[in-house]
Design a protein around this motif. Sequence first.
Motif, PDB file in Angstrom:
ATOM      1  N   ILE A   1       0.824  -1.201   0.000  1.00 37.47           N
ATOM      2  CA  ILE A   1       0.000   0.000   0.000  1.00 37.47           C
ATOM      3  C   ILE A   1       0.862   1.257   0.000  1.00 37.47           C
ATOM      4  CG2 ILE A   1      -1.770   1.296   1.238  1.00 37.47           C
ATOM      5  CD1 ILE A   1      -2.867  -1.248   0.132  1.00 37.47           C
ATOM      6  N   ARG A   2       1.882   1.263   0.856  1.00 31.13           N
ATOM      7  CA  ARG A   2       2.735   2.446   0.987  1.00 31.13           C
ATOM      8  C   ARG A   2       3.708   2.545  -0.178  1.00 31.13           C
ATOM      9  NH1 ARG A   2       4.634   1.332   7.242  1.00 31.13           N
ATOM     10  NH2 ARG A   2       2.557   1.204   8.184  1.00 31.13           N
ATOM     11  N   ASP A   3       4.266   3.747  -0.360  1.00 32.40           N
ATOM     12  CA  ASP A   3       5.262   3.948  -1.415  1.00 32.40           C
ATOM     13  C   ASP A   3       6.661   3.566  -0.960  1.00 32.40           C
ATOM     14  OD1 ASP A   3       3.597   4.877  -3.488  1.00 32.40           O
ATOM     15  OD2 ASP A   3       3.450   6.823  -2.517  1.00 32.40           O
ATOM     16  N   THR A   4       6.863   3.413   0.343  1.00 31.95           N
ATOM     17  CA  THR A   4       8.131   2.925   0.874  1.00 31.95           C
ATOM     18  C   THR A   4       7.845   1.702   1.727  1.00 31.95           C
ATOM     19  OG1 THR A   4       9.118   5.138   0.880  1.00 31.95           O
ATOM     20  CG2 THR A   4      10.167   3.475   2.249  1.00 31.95           C
TER      21      THR A   4
ATOM     22  N   THR B   1      10.942   1.183  -2.863  1.00 33.76           N
ATOM     23  CA  THR B   1      10.433   2.542  -2.991  1.00 33.76           C
ATOM     24  C   THR B   1       9.798   2.712  -4.360  1.00 33.76           C
ATOM     25  OG1 THR B   1      12.202   3.361  -1.567  1.00 33.76           O
ATOM     26  CG2 THR B   1      10.989   4.998  -2.835  1.00 33.76           C
ATOM     27  N   ARG B   2       8.566   3.190  -4.386  1.00 34.34           N
ATOM     28  CA  ARG B   2       7.875   3.423  -5.664  1.00 34.34           C
ATOM     29  C   ARG B   2       8.000   4.889  -6.044  1.00 34.34           C
ATOM     30  NH1 ARG B   2       1.493   3.163  -7.097  1.00 34.34           N
ATOM     31  NH2 ARG B   2       1.407   4.360  -5.178  1.00 34.34           N
ATOM     32  N   GLU B   3       8.497   5.140  -7.249  1.00 30.66           N
ATOM     33  CA  GLU B   3       8.644   6.489  -7.778  1.00 30.66           C
ATOM     34  C   GLU B   3       8.029   6.540  -9.170  1.00 30.66           C
ATOM     35  OE1 GLU B   3      12.797   7.281  -7.689  1.00 30.66           O
ATOM     36  OE2 GLU B   3      12.946   7.210  -5.502  1.00 30.66           O
ATOM     37  N   LEU B   4       8.109   7.706  -9.807  1.00 31.64           N
ATOM     38  CA  LEU B   4       7.564   7.854 -11.147  1.00 31.64           C
ATOM     39  C   LEU B   4       8.191   6.845 -12.106  1.00 31.64           C
ATOM     40  CD1 LEU B   4       7.478  11.725 -11.558  1.00 31.64           C
ATOM     41  CD2 LEU B   4       5.520  10.198 -11.428  1.00 31.64           C
ATOM     42  N   ASN B   5       7.358   6.036 -12.728  1.00 24.39           N
ATOM     43  CA  ASN B   5       7.777   5.112 -13.786  1.00 24.39           C
ATOM     44  C   ASN B   5       8.761   4.041 -13.341  1.00 24.39           C
ATOM     45  OD1 ASN B   5       6.204   6.370 -15.731  1.00 24.39           O
ATOM     46  ND2 ASN B   5       7.787   7.876 -16.152  1.00 24.39           N
ATOM     47  N   ARG B   6       8.976   3.883 -12.052  1.00 27.18           N
ATOM     48  CA  ARG B   6       9.907   2.841 -11.635  1.00 27.18           C
ATOM     49  C   ARG B   6       9.667   2.452 -10.182  1.00 27.18           C
ATOM     50  NH1 ARG B   6      15.519   4.204 -12.811  1.00 27.18           N
ATOM     51  NH2 ARG B   6      16.084   2.548 -11.373  1.00 27.18           N
ATOM     52  N   VAL B   7      10.110   1.224  -9.856  1.00 26.80           N
ATOM     53  CA  VAL B   7      10.091   0.727  -8.481  1.00 26.80           C
ATOM     54  C   VAL B   7      11.525   0.320  -8.160  1.00 26.80           C
ATOM     55  CG1 VAL B   7       9.168  -0.986  -6.889  1.00 26.80           C
ATOM     56  CG2 VAL B   7       7.710  -0.070  -8.716  1.00 26.80           C
ATOM     57  N   ASN B   8      12.084   0.871  -7.101  1.00 25.78           N
ATOM     58  CA  ASN B   8      13.470   0.609  -6.721  1.00 25.78           C
ATOM     59  C   ASN B   8      13.550  -0.336  -5.533  1.00 25.78           C
ATOM     60  OD1 ASN B   8      14.573   2.371  -8.681  1.00 25.78           O
ATOM     61  ND2 ASN B   8      14.136   4.122  -7.367  1.00 25.78           N
ATOM     62  N   LEU B   9      14.562  -1.191  -5.534  1.00 23.91           N
ATOM     63  CA  LEU B   9      14.858  -2.075  -4.403  1.00 23.91           C
ATOM     64  C   LEU B   9      16.239  -1.701  -3.879  1.00 23.91           C
ATOM     65  CD1 LEU B   9      14.245  -4.565  -2.626  1.00 23.91           C
ATOM     66  CD2 LEU B   9      15.353  -5.960  -4.393  1.00 23.91           C
TER      67      LEU B   9
ATOM     68  N   ARG C   1      23.669  -1.532  -3.782  1.00 23.54           N
ATOM     69  CA  ARG C   1      22.909  -0.426  -3.199  1.00 23.54           C
ATOM     70  C   ARG C   1      21.454  -0.411  -3.674  1.00 23.54           C
ATOM     71  NH1 ARG C   1      27.098   4.753  -3.108  1.00 23.54           N
ATOM     72  NH2 ARG C   1      28.705   3.730  -1.842  1.00 23.54           N
ATOM     73  N   THR C   2      21.221  -0.053  -4.955  1.00 25.34           N
ATOM     74  CA  THR C   2      19.843   0.079  -5.428  1.00 25.34           C
ATOM     75  C   THR C   2      19.702  -0.544  -6.806  1.00 25.34           C
ATOM     76  OG1 THR C   2      19.563   2.146  -4.200  1.00 25.34           O
ATOM     77  CG2 THR C   2      17.961   1.691  -5.925  1.00 25.34           C
ATOM     78  N   GLY C   3      18.611  -1.276  -7.015  1.00 26.01           N
ATOM     79  CA  GLY C   3      18.288  -1.841  -8.318  1.00 26.01           C
ATOM     80  C   GLY C   3      16.838  -1.596  -8.655  1.00 26.01           C
ATOM     81  N   ARG C   4      16.503  -1.759  -9.907  1.00 22.26           N
ATOM     82  CA  ARG C   4      15.135  -1.529 -10.363  1.00 22.26           C
ATOM     83  C   ARG C   4      14.370  -2.837 -10.424  1.00 22.26           C
ATOM     84  NH1 ARG C   4      13.402   2.118 -15.637  1.00 22.26           N
ATOM     85  NH2 ARG C   4      11.141   2.061 -15.276  1.00 22.26           N
ATOM     86  N   LEU C   5      13.137  -2.816  -9.925  1.00 26.44           N
ATOM     87  CA  LEU C   5      12.286  -4.013  -9.935  1.00 26.44           C
ATOM     88  C   LEU C   5      11.329  -3.983 -11.114  1.00 26.44           C
ATOM     89  CD1 LEU C   5      11.202  -4.602  -6.211  1.00 26.44           C
ATOM     90  CD2 LEU C   5      12.721  -6.032  -7.600  1.00 26.44           C
ATOM     91  N   GLN C   6      11.133  -5.163 -11.710  1.00 22.94           N
ATOM     92  CA  GLN C   6      10.166  -5.340 -12.777  1.00 22.94           C
ATOM     93  C   GLN C   6       9.148  -6.403 -12.355  1.00 22.94           C
ATOM     94  OE1 GLN C   6      10.304  -3.424 -15.362  1.00 22.94           O
ATOM     95  NE2 GLN C   6      12.424  -2.743 -15.593  1.00 22.94           N
ATOM     96  N   HIS C   7       8.021  -6.389 -13.037  1.00 23.38           N
ATOM     97  CA  HIS C   7       6.970  -7.368 -12.770  1.00 23.38           C
ATOM     98  C   HIS C   7       7.517  -8.792 -12.870  1.00 23.38           C
ATOM     99  CE1 HIS C   7       2.988  -9.094 -12.683  1.00 23.38           C
ATOM    100  NE2 HIS C   7       3.172  -9.655 -13.869  1.00 23.38           N
TER     101      HIS C   7
END
Length: 349
Positions: free
Chosen positions: A252-255, A282-290, A307-313
């Motif tokens: 539900i949350r963006d973080t 963390t959910r941001e514009l056009n992307r979800v980061n892990l 550190r940080t990577g992008r999540l896909q479906h």
Amino acid sequence: MPVKLFVSRDSGGRQWAPDHAHEAQATQEIAQRLWGKLHHVDTLFLMLANLHEPSADLVLFTERGLGVIELKHHSGQITLDRDGSWCADGRPITSGIRDNPHQQVQAYAEALRLKTLPYLLPKDLRRDASRWDDFKCQTAVCFTNPAANIQELRETLSHGSGVRRKQWERDFSLLTPEEVPSWVLAIRHGIDQGKAKKFEPYRLDPNTILNLVGVVLNATEWTEILDLMPDGEPWGYLLASGNDRPTPIGLIRDTISIGRDPENTVVVPELGSVSRKHAQITRELNRVNLQDLSKNGTYVNGAKIVRTGRLQHNDIILLGDPHAIGRNYQLQFKLRSKEDLTMKATGSE
């Protein structure tokens, strides 16, 4: 009419979101707060982000008036120096060529007013420039960093020190993102269309606002951000391993924090290779980061993230050492827009 979200266009006519990460995150948070508080209201509330000509971080139009907000991401104690400069923990806050952020947002608002007043004023006032200051405008500086302490500066400004309002400036405020919806509700311009007439508040026509923002200010509806607006439903899911028919964990949350500690958003079993606070989504514009927060690592589809990577479906997330069989933990990430109905049907059987 609900909350409308607009953003500037680039030279190709495309949506031009805020360039800096902190401005994008703050704008997203403020938009979500406005949506959550005001989207059910019948009157129009329009937020325009990242305006370029004239420059402004956020412009708010309501049927009762106009407001302009400058975003600052400084942390620490925010104070006023002897020469009128604003400081964060003693370091000057840069405001372009202006002495302080208040003067900065004043300059943006003044340029915006001159560009829009011929379209906003009632016909009998458009020809009388001497009365244009009667159309009041609210300005504000919003400190978006949770580590900013604005109380001292707020008290200083409340006593009149360091604030020189323009004649058209109805109000100036220091804000946090949480306070923006109430500030927007308080926007009032208060035009008196003649002493001989009984005063009635002048209301802007919603179509006038929409046409002005789209044509004169060269903005477009910000469709990219609409999926981030709160609707009470999960925007994504995590599915735990070790179960043939796992129950989706709604996000539900963006973080979203993940780990063994009970205070995490998603609590995982007590496994030796998983940290108490292991990772964060963390959910941001056009992307979800892990983001990896652990000692033993976080892996996406078998590749360790740095550190940080992008999540896909449908990505597979592994928490902990991949060689520590029985001591690590696996999750699958899914976006609601792809398989929400399928997962709900599966979970209800």
